[in-house]
Design a protein around this motif. Sequence first.
Motif, short mmCIF file in Angstrom:
data_model
loop_
_atom_site.label_atom_id
_atom_site.label_comp_id
_atom_site.label_asym_id
_atom_site.label_seq_id
_atom_site.Cartn_x
_atom_site.Cartn_y
_atom_site.Cartn_z
N UNK A 157 60.31 6.12 19.51
CA UNK A 157 61.21 5.45 18.81
C UNK A 157 60.16 4.82 17.91
N UNK A 158 58.83 4.92 17.76
CA UNK A 158 57.97 4.08 17.27
C UNK A 158 57.51 2.89 18.26
N UNK A 159 56.55 2.36 17.99
CA UNK A 159 55.86 1.34 18.82
C UNK A 159 56.92 0.76 19.86
N UNK A 160 56.71 1.12 21.27
CA UNK A 160 57.43 0.48 22.24
C UNK A 160 56.85 0.26 23.47
N UNK A 161 57.17 -0.97 23.88
CA UNK A 161 56.26 -1.59 25.22
C UNK A 161 56.86 -0.83 26.58
N UNK A 162 58.10 -0.53 26.45
CA UNK A 162 58.59 0.01 27.66
C UNK A 162 58.33 1.57 27.88
N UNK A 163 57.54 2.20 26.99
CA UNK A 163 57.46 3.69 26.98
C UNK A 163 56.81 3.85 28.01
N UNK A 164 55.60 3.47 28.67
CA UNK A 164 54.90 4.04 29.71
C UNK A 164 53.73 4.42 29.26
N UNK A 165 52.59 4.53 30.07
CA UNK A 165 51.33 4.85 29.53
C UNK A 165 50.60 6.03 29.90
N UNK A 191 58.30 9.77 31.50
CA UNK A 191 59.33 10.50 31.85
C UNK A 191 60.21 9.61 32.78
N UNK A 192 59.70 9.05 33.61
CA UNK A 192 60.20 8.26 34.46
C UNK A 192 61.25 7.24 34.02
N UNK A 193 60.42 6.55 33.15
CA UNK A 193 61.28 5.40 32.61
C UNK A 193 62.54 5.89 31.61
N UNK A 216 61.68 6.66 42.56
CA UNK A 216 62.09 7.81 42.43
C UNK A 216 63.17 8.25 43.55
N UNK A 217 63.04 8.01 44.60
CA UNK A 217 63.67 8.41 45.71
C UNK A 217 64.86 7.75 45.77
N UNK A 218 65.26 6.41 45.31
CA UNK A 218 66.34 5.79 45.67
C UNK A 218 67.25 6.33 44.38
N UNK A 226 64.20 14.61 43.78
CA UNK A 226 63.23 14.15 42.65
C UNK A 226 62.62 15.11 41.60
N UNK A 227 62.36 16.01 42.02
CA UNK A 227 61.84 17.17 41.16
C UNK A 227 62.70 17.53 39.87
N UNK A 228 64.07 17.63 40.24
CA UNK A 228 65.03 17.98 39.35
C UNK A 228 65.01 16.86 38.27
N UNK A 229 64.90 15.63 38.82
CA UNK A 229 65.19 14.37 37.96
C UNK A 229 64.05 14.31 37.12
N UNK A 230 62.77 14.40 37.70
CA UNK A 230 61.55 14.34 36.86
C UNK A 230 61.74 15.34 35.70
N UNK A 231 62.10 16.53 35.96
CA UNK A 231 62.23 17.45 35.10
C UNK A 231 63.19 17.17 34.05
N UNK A 232 64.10 16.36 34.43
CA UNK A 232 65.34 15.96 33.57
C UNK A 232 64.48 14.78 32.54
N UNK A 233 63.73 14.08 33.17
CA UNK A 233 63.15 13.24 32.39
C UNK A 233 62.22 13.75 31.34
#
Lengths: 234, 604
Positions: free
Chosen positions: B462-470, B476-478, B496-498, B513-520
């Motif tokens: 979305x352009x500069x975003x501090x919530x993006x992740x490093x 992907x998680x965020x 991730x597990x929760x 978790x793998x399915x969700x990671x992939x979705x991210x």
Amino acid sequence: MADTNLKYANYSRRDFIKHIAIGGGVIAVFGNYGFRYYFNDDKTILKSIAVDFTKCTGCRTCETACSANNHKVEINGEFIKGLGDPHLSNIRVHHFNPDVDVPVTCALCPDTPCIEACPIPADKETGRKALYRHSELGTVVCDLEKCIGCTLCAQACEKERAGIIVPNPETKKPERMCTLCGGDPNCVKWCPYGALSLLEIKVNREFFAEKPEKIAELLMNKFYHVEAEVENGN
Amino acid sequence: METKGYFGKLLFINLSTGAIENRTIPEADIQNFIGGRGLGMKILWDLIEKPGLNPLSPENPLILMPGPYSGLPVPSSSRTCVVTKSPHTSAIQSKYEHASTISYSNMGGFIGPEIRFAGYDGIVITGKSDKPVYIKIVNDKVEIKDASDFWGMPTDKFDKKFQKELDDYHFKTCYIGPAGENLVSYACIINTAARAAGRGGTGCVMGSKNLKAIAVKGTKMPNVARHKEFVELIDKTRTKFKESKSTGWWRYGGTANVLTSSSYQGTQAVKNYREGTFEDIEAIGVKTAKDKIWSRDFACYVCPLACKKSGVIKEGTYKSHLVHDGPEYETGTMLGANLMINDINGLMELIYAGDNLGMDIISLGNTIGFLMEAYDKKLIDETFLDGINLTWGNVEASMQLIKKIAYKDGIGKLASKGVKALSDKIGQGSEEFAIHVKGHELAAWNVQNDPGMGLGYATANRGACHMNGENMKTQDNNTIVDSVGVCSFAYGEYNESGISELLSLITGIDMNEEKIRLAGERIFNLEKIFNYREGFRRIDDKLPERFFEDALTVGDHKGAVLKKEKFKKMMDEYYANRGWDNETLKPSDKKLEELDLVFTKDKL
């Protein structure tokens, strides 16, 4: 506001001291609800939900906890807590701007205008109308068999108290009376902020029956020192 | 529907025609894109078939997306993601005049759960009304109502008046202020007079539709697949929150807790990002706020954190003014440290003004900081600023500028477009301290001493975003956090597990978790493909020169500065890891197949 109300709040000495000790200005009010003088020779000890408005954050967890426990679902013959639909809750949180939150629930009024209004004749043996007071908990209970859905109880609650009782949209029979969850209220148990407690009260007490709008006004004054115009649409 | 926990239904409202309809969400989309930011992105992709759409045209949809947790008593699941095509970003070289990125912006409060109570997994608004309107939703009954009387009203006053108009406190609402009405490109959507879908101009798009507000009330309830285990897990989760140390930390000061610590670490935006440490930070820090401003904590729907603080200004020019929120880390830094303002009372009045007029305080504070620096360096004079003496730390001058921006008065007209537009006009090398990426201003975390954050800003969709992740993993998680409807502040209690366990119990399908990671990763890539189609390339992932030139001169981290080669190498590794072309950033065919995004190919 705090001092005034504490003066009227006739709960046990231990709780009184506890709340004062939390810090001057803690407000604890039984249920909702303004003053009404009532004397009763019956020395029964009752317990009721008390709200500490300085701790309430308006998160509505109480609504979901109440609803989940009072509207269980049957799954494979087992009754399990519901999903916590807040619309079915007996305790409701009113939000206001300026930011104050007022949880509202049945105050177990000593003089029960709702029961007074019930037109069903009292049973000769039990003395119970369709709406009656639970002999141990002091909660207001509806006998669904006897109730004819006339809604007079709800009208009396609305007119004389905080308007807790709401007729079921279909059957018109009264709902939303606090059950105290049989003595272990889930709203108290799950409030993340410790804003709700189950306190001993004497039937013989000065009594609060204030509308949430009125409480909100007092709280706004307390928190923000403003004589705010109350804008709750309800 | 096989997947439980969803209504499978979107509410579509066309404000041009007045058409209101329900549309079914394809089951595959639900499983692949989950909800919130992810499902919102998929809907946006389906609705915008070609690049270059003018974000302020009626065709640009404004999409309000709660997630699969919303409405259920999952602690801290209050978030709603607003997805649209950004009116605020732009590409360096694109053949499309209106090239812009996607925009997603996330707000707490109560409206997300209420949308679900009304029986919808999301609301999609297209078209443009010919007069100001608001939308009133009560379960299946949806009305478009006249809002002429409310047009022009600041958000605080409107919040009160609107409740009166609706005459029922069960309505949950969100709305725009004058900035949104006037199409300030970083206008935001506000609810409860202070909570905001702040970033990326969501309020500007809403204003372009002549839509003042949305009010929702519902009496339905989402279902879950594995009821018993779900309610048991809720009790367990609540207990976990109760016992967690971080719960108390959030309650104590919210994000304002880190105002001082960030300053000591040299990671705060100070003096338009020239420095990472503000020597006067204690004066606007959490202790001062607690002593001088805050009266009470309040929480979003079923949240045990209560990070939002309200209070009253007790001294000075603004004495007895009520403030709904702040200072938070972002608002306190952007209108405080970044402008060298050390007066907590003045700061609170500025934050209130930003919310009340309905602007993203991050972009706003960044824009004012840029102008302060340009004025300080004499690149512009008082005439350019309509006579405002915009010196560092000047509360009154900042207030004048904020009002001018919201009403697009004089200099406010240009400043309402953000720092990129301002530096284009001012020139004279000012682009080196115009602190944005893709036209979107950076937030309150400074970069000289934090290369990871730099990468996050540079690569955010979305352009500069501090919530993006490093890095790829956190990004992907965020994305998933923004998609399920839970708040990122509470994420530490889930991990991730929760997230996976809850989603599996709700949906009844194995969301491991793998399915969700992939979705991210899938969601992040679809956003990227959208931007790619608009003409965004690697040159757009560009941090301002300041971070490579201006080493910090104040505090324990004096001398810290980004190293160009090292940073470039970091970026190269990141793109390789992503499976994107190193120059164009186009996701490889292999990546598209891996992520089930092959359907995007014929639209590129």
